[in-house]
Design a protein around this motif. Structure first.
Motif, PDB file in Angstrom:
ATOM      1  N   VAL A  33     134.658  85.433  42.817  1.00 36.68           N
ATOM      2  CA  VAL A  33     133.505  84.610  42.437  1.00 36.68           C
ATOM      3  C   VAL A  33     132.647  84.396  43.688  1.00 36.68           C
ATOM      4  O   VAL A  33     133.187  84.118  44.772  1.00 36.68           O
ATOM      5  N   PRO A  34     131.327  84.540  43.608  1.00 40.72           N
ATOM      6  CA  PRO A  34     130.480  84.248  44.773  1.00 40.72           C
ATOM      7  C   PRO A  34     130.742  82.848  45.295  1.00 40.72           C
ATOM      8  O   PRO A  34     130.707  81.870  44.541  1.00 40.72           O
ATOM      9  N   ASP A  35     131.039  82.765  46.582  1.00 46.50           N
ATOM     10  CA  ASP A  35     131.471  81.495  47.184  1.00 46.50           C
ATOM     11  C   ASP A  35     130.279  80.812  47.837  1.00 46.50           C
ATOM     12  O   ASP A  35     129.985  81.020  49.029  1.00 46.50           O
ATOM     13  N   GLY A 114     137.899  87.092  55.694  1.00 47.62           N
ATOM     14  CA  GLY A 114     138.893  86.195  56.275  1.00 47.62           C
ATOM     15  C   GLY A 114     139.310  85.083  55.335  1.00 47.62           C
ATOM     16  O   GLY A 114     140.493  84.711  55.283  1.00 47.62           O
ATOM     17  N   THR A 115     138.359  84.542  54.583  1.00 44.76           N
ATOM     18  CA  THR A 115     138.694  83.487  53.624  1.00 44.76           C
ATOM     19  C   THR A 115     139.636  83.996  52.543  1.00 44.76           C
ATOM     20  O   THR A 115     140.623  83.321  52.191  1.00 44.76           O
ATOM     21  N   THR A 116     139.360  85.181  52.033  1.00 43.20           N
ATOM     22  CA  THR A 116     140.219  85.747  50.994  1.00 43.20           C
ATOM     23  C   THR A 116     141.615  86.021  51.523  1.00 43.20           C
ATOM     24  O   THR A 116     142.625  85.722  50.854  1.00 43.20           O
ATOM     25  N   LEU A 117     141.711  86.579  52.732  1.00 46.44           N
ATOM     26  CA  LEU A 117     143.021  86.867  53.311  1.00 46.44           C
ATOM     27  C   LEU A 117     143.796  85.591  53.616  1.00 46.44           C
ATOM     28  O   LEU A 117     145.011  85.507  53.329  1.00 46.44           O
ATOM     29  N   LEU A 118     143.117  84.601  54.204  1.00 44.61           N
ATOM     30  CA  LEU A 118     143.797  83.341  54.507  1.00 44.61           C
ATOM     31  C   LEU A 118     144.244  82.629  53.243  1.00 44.61           C
ATOM     32  O   LEU A 118     145.355  82.077  53.176  1.00 44.61           O
ATOM     33  N   GLY A 135     144.695  91.861  42.411  1.00 45.04           N
ATOM     34  CA  GLY A 135     144.416  92.972  43.305  1.00 45.04           C
ATOM     35  C   GLY A 135     143.685  92.488  44.539  1.00 45.04           C
ATOM     36  O   GLY A 135     142.504  92.115  44.443  1.00 45.04           O
ATOM     37  N   LEU A 136     144.385  92.468  45.666  1.00 41.00           N
ATOM     38  CA  LEU A 136     143.806  91.912  46.886  1.00 41.00           C
ATOM     39  C   LEU A 136     142.639  92.756  47.392  1.00 41.00           C
ATOM     40  O   LEU A 136     141.643  92.218  47.880  1.00 41.00           O
ATOM     41  N   VAL A 137     142.743  94.058  47.255  1.00 42.19           N
ATOM     42  CA  VAL A 137     141.676  94.931  47.753  1.00 42.19           C
ATOM     43  C   VAL A 137     140.381  94.695  46.988  1.00 42.19           C
ATOM     44  O   VAL A 137     139.293  94.596  47.577  1.00 42.19           O
ATOM     45  N   SER A 138     140.469  94.615  45.672  1.00 38.44           N
ATOM     46  CA  SER A 138     139.261  94.367  44.870  1.00 38.44           C
ATOM     47  C   SER A 138     138.673  92.999  45.168  1.00 38.44           C
ATOM     48  O   SER A 138     137.446  92.834  45.184  1.00 38.44           O
ATOM     49  N   LEU A 139     139.521  92.012  45.438  1.00 39.18           N
ATOM     50  CA  LEU A 139     139.028  90.682  45.800  1.00 39.18           C
ATOM     51  C   LEU A 139     138.285  90.728  47.134  1.00 39.18           C
ATOM     52  O   LEU A 139     137.221  90.104  47.284  1.00 39.18           O
ATOM     53  N   THR A 142     134.814  92.727  46.543  1.00 37.19           N
ATOM     54  CA  THR A 142     133.844  91.986  45.733  1.00 37.19           C
ATOM     55  C   THR A 142     133.410  90.689  46.413  1.00 37.19           C
ATOM     56  O   THR A 142     132.239  90.306  46.329  1.00 37.19           O
ATOM     57  N   ALA A 143     134.336  90.025  47.093  1.00 33.77           N
ATOM     58  CA  ALA A 143     133.967  88.797  47.805  1.00 33.77           C
ATOM     59  C   ALA A 143     132.951  89.093  48.900  1.00 33.77           C
ATOM     60  O   ALA A 143     131.957  88.374  49.069  1.00 33.77           O
ATOM     61  N   ALA A 144     133.175  90.168  49.662  1.00 33.49           N
ATOM     62  CA  ALA A 144     132.242  90.531  50.728  1.00 33.49           C
ATOM     63  C   ALA A 144     130.883  90.928  50.157  1.00 33.49           C
ATOM     64  O   ALA A 144     129.828  90.529  50.686  1.00 33.49           O
TER      65      ALA A 144
END
Length: 223
Positions: A33-35, A114-118, A135-139, A142-144
């Motif tokens: 989701v756009p943060d 970094g936010t997604t990984l943390l 799926g961490l890669v897709s997150l 898409t987050a970036a």
């Protein structure tokens, strides 16, 4: 933090969180989701510095942890945004002005990843494995992408508001009064020098007039 910083930061974070929960989260975009809250924290951190960025990030993250429909442990996102806000504050320009947009865009991409990984890492520590199923890669991708597309419409405006709030009218009035006092002091000093110079010139003229008059009188007596 000063009161104007706290007031502006709180208002911007609340507005960003409301828009994110009520609008962006309901778009049902693929992946993340756009943060908007993250972008708000980044904009404020790049103006207020690392300490202000850490405090704002913690408060914004804690508020996001408590606002429905949050489905994770309270304090998880607060920890993440606190670290991200601190790191983003280290990228604050020395003179407070940005030379180009490449720097903030790089900060946005790094912060999104970094936010997604943390967030996923802290979730793994507390037993939350939702990121694995999505799926961490897709997150990450898409987050970036989403945050990078949204950043030009958010981050510059946030930074402009923060800089404008830093220019306190009372502080400006005080500095203006001080400058006026200094200017008046310089003017009075210059006027004193001018008056002294004028007095010296008048005295010199008077002495010359007396000498000339005496010479004339003596010349008359000689005749």
């Amino acid at each position: 933090m000063r009161f104007n910083r706290m007031l502006l930061s709180t208002a911007l974070v609340v507005v960003a969180l409301v828009i994110q929960v009520s609008v962006l989260a309901r778009l049902h975009l693929p992946g993340a989701v756009p943060d908007l809250v993250l972008l708000t924290v980044l904009g404020l951190a790049m103006v207020y510095g690392h300490v202000g960025g850490a405090l704002i990030g913690f408060g914004a993250g804690l508020l996001a942890d408590l606002v429905p429909p949050a489905d994770h442990a309270a304090g998880r996102y607060a920890l993440v945004l606190c670290v991200i806000g601190y790191l983003a504050g280290l990228a604050k320009p020395e003179n407070g002005r940005l030379k180009s947009a490449s720097g903030p865009m790089a900060v946005v991409v790094a912060a999104a990843i970094g936010t997604t990984l943390l967030y996923a890492g802290v979730g793994a520590l507390v037993g939350d494995t939702a990121a694995r199923h999505v799926g961490l890669v897709s997150l990450l991708v898409t987050a970036a992408v989403y945050d990078l597309l949204l950043a030009p419409f958010v981050v510059p405006g946030i930074m402009a508001l923060a800089r404008r709030a830093e220019n306190d009218p009372l502080a400006e009035g005080g500095s203006g009064a001080k400058a006026a006092d200094v200017s008046s002091g310089w003017l009075s000093s210059g006027t004193g020098l001018r008056i002294g110079g004028q007095r010296g010139g008048l005295r010199a003229k008077a002495v010359k007039a007396r000498v000339a008059r005496a010479g004339r009188i003596k010349g008359v007596k000689r005749l």
